[in-house]
Design a protein around this motif. Sequence first.
Motif, mmCIF file in Angstrom:
data_model
loop_
_atom_site.group_PDB
_atom_site.id
_atom_site.type_symbol
_atom_site.label_atom_id
_atom_site.label_comp_id
_atom_site.label_asym_id
_atom_site.label_seq_id
_atom_site.Cartn_x
_atom_site.Cartn_y
_atom_site.Cartn_z
ATOM 1 N N ASN A 2 0.909 -1.240 0.017
ATOM 2 C CA ASN A 2 0.217 0.127 0.110
ATOM 3 C C ASN A 2 0.875 1.065 0.064
ATOM 4 O O ASN A 2 1.894 1.226 0.713
ATOM 5 C CB ASN A 2 -0.826 -0.032 1.424
ATOM 6 N N VAL A 3 0.447 2.167 -0.719
ATOM 7 C CA VAL A 3 1.137 3.780 -0.755
ATOM 8 C C VAL A 3 0.330 4.500 -0.155
ATOM 9 O O VAL A 3 -1.007 4.684 -0.542
ATOM 10 C CB VAL A 3 1.702 4.042 -2.298
ATOM 11 N N ARG A 4 0.897 5.359 0.772
ATOM 12 C CA ARG A 4 0.133 6.360 1.416
ATOM 13 C C ARG A 4 1.065 7.575 1.891
ATOM 14 O O ARG A 4 2.249 7.343 2.047
ATOM 15 C CB ARG A 4 -0.613 5.917 2.572
ATOM 16 N N ASP A 5 0.334 8.744 2.314
ATOM 17 C CA ASP A 5 1.229 9.596 2.807
ATOM 18 C C ASP A 5 1.962 9.316 4.220
ATOM 19 O O ASP A 5 1.115 8.828 4.916
ATOM 20 C CB ASP A 5 0.298 11.046 3.009
ATOM 21 N N ALA A 6 3.081 9.841 4.278
ATOM 22 C CA ALA A 6 3.855 9.327 5.321
ATOM 23 C C ALA A 6 3.124 10.360 6.489
ATOM 24 O O ALA A 6 2.739 11.544 6.491
ATOM 25 C CB ALA A 6 5.358 10.069 5.333
ATOM 26 N N VAL A 55 4.904 6.839 1.554
ATOM 27 C CA VAL A 55 5.746 5.463 1.992
ATOM 28 C C VAL A 55 4.914 4.404 1.346
ATOM 29 O O VAL A 55 3.829 4.411 1.127
ATOM 30 C CB VAL A 55 5.566 5.562 3.771
ATOM 31 N N GLY A 56 5.478 3.171 1.225
ATOM 32 C CA GLY A 56 5.302 2.015 0.918
ATOM 33 C C GLY A 56 5.049 1.415 2.124
ATOM 34 O O GLY A 56 5.949 1.409 3.215
ATOM 35 N N ILE A 57 4.024 0.690 2.482
ATOM 36 C CA ILE A 57 3.754 -0.015 3.690
ATOM 37 C C ILE A 57 3.451 -1.428 3.266
ATOM 38 O O ILE A 57 2.450 -1.643 2.366
ATOM 39 C CB ILE A 57 2.415 0.331 4.344
ATOM 40 N N ASP A 58 4.208 -2.602 3.701
ATOM 41 C CA ASP A 58 3.627 -3.776 3.404
ATOM 42 C C ASP A 58 2.696 -4.729 4.435
ATOM 43 O O ASP A 58 1.903 -3.885 5.126
ATOM 44 C CB ASP A 58 5.187 -4.745 3.687
ATOM 45 N N ASP A 59 2.214 -5.780 4.114
ATOM 46 C CA ASP A 59 1.040 -6.487 4.909
ATOM 47 C C ASP A 59 1.433 -6.462 6.318
ATOM 48 O O ASP A 59 0.167 -6.652 6.936
ATOM 49 C CB ASP A 59 0.873 -7.928 4.208
ATOM 50 N N LEU A 60 2.645 -6.351 6.906
ATOM 51 C CA LEU A 60 2.773 -6.324 8.377
ATOM 52 C C LEU A 60 2.704 -5.039 8.753
ATOM 53 O O LEU A 60 2.867 -4.694 10.031
ATOM 54 C CB LEU A 60 4.010 -6.982 8.721
#
Length: 169
Positions: A2-6, A55-60
Motif C-alpha cells: 500500500n502507498v500512502r502519505d507519510a 511511504v510504501g507499507i507492507d502487509d505487516l
Amino acid sequence: MNVRDAVESDLPEILEIYNDAVLNTTAIWNEAEVDLENRRTWLKERQRQGFPVIVGIDDLGRVTGYASFGDWRAFAGYRHTVEHSVYVNREMRGAGIGRTLMLALIDRARQLRKHVMIAGIEANNEASIRLHKQLGFETVGYLPEVGTKFGKWLNLTFLQITLDRGAPH
C-alpha cells in the motif's frame, strides 16, 4: 504493498532507511547520520511547502520505502520543476517497491501540475538509472567527479521526465 502519505509515526522507519543509505550507499551524498528530530523537521517542511512524502507499507504494516520531491532550484522560474528522492529498505530492494513509489510520485507531481521531474543519480547506480529509463526518464546530463564519498570521486547523472506538454501556467 500500500502507498500512502507519510505520518509522524513512520519517521523511525524512514530514519532507519535514510541512515542506512547514508552509511552504506552512494544514493545520498551525506556522510553523517541524522536523528529523529532532523527527519521530523524535514517532514514538516515538505508538508508545509505542499510537497508529498509517501511511504510504501507492507502487509505487516512496515515501511518498505519512502519517496518525496521538492523544489529543484529555489528560483521562481523553476517552480514547475521538482527533484525527487526514493529510498527502499535494504532488505526489500529489488522487489518492485522503488517502481511502485516512483509511479505514485509521478502521479502526485502531475496532480500538482508540475512540468518536469529531475533525478540526480550517482552514475554507477545502474539499477536506479535503468528503473528511471523504464519509467520514461531520459538522460540529460553527466557531471564527472562533482561529489565524494567513501574516499572516491562520484559522478552524477541527471535524468528527467516531462510530465505534461502544456504551456506554462
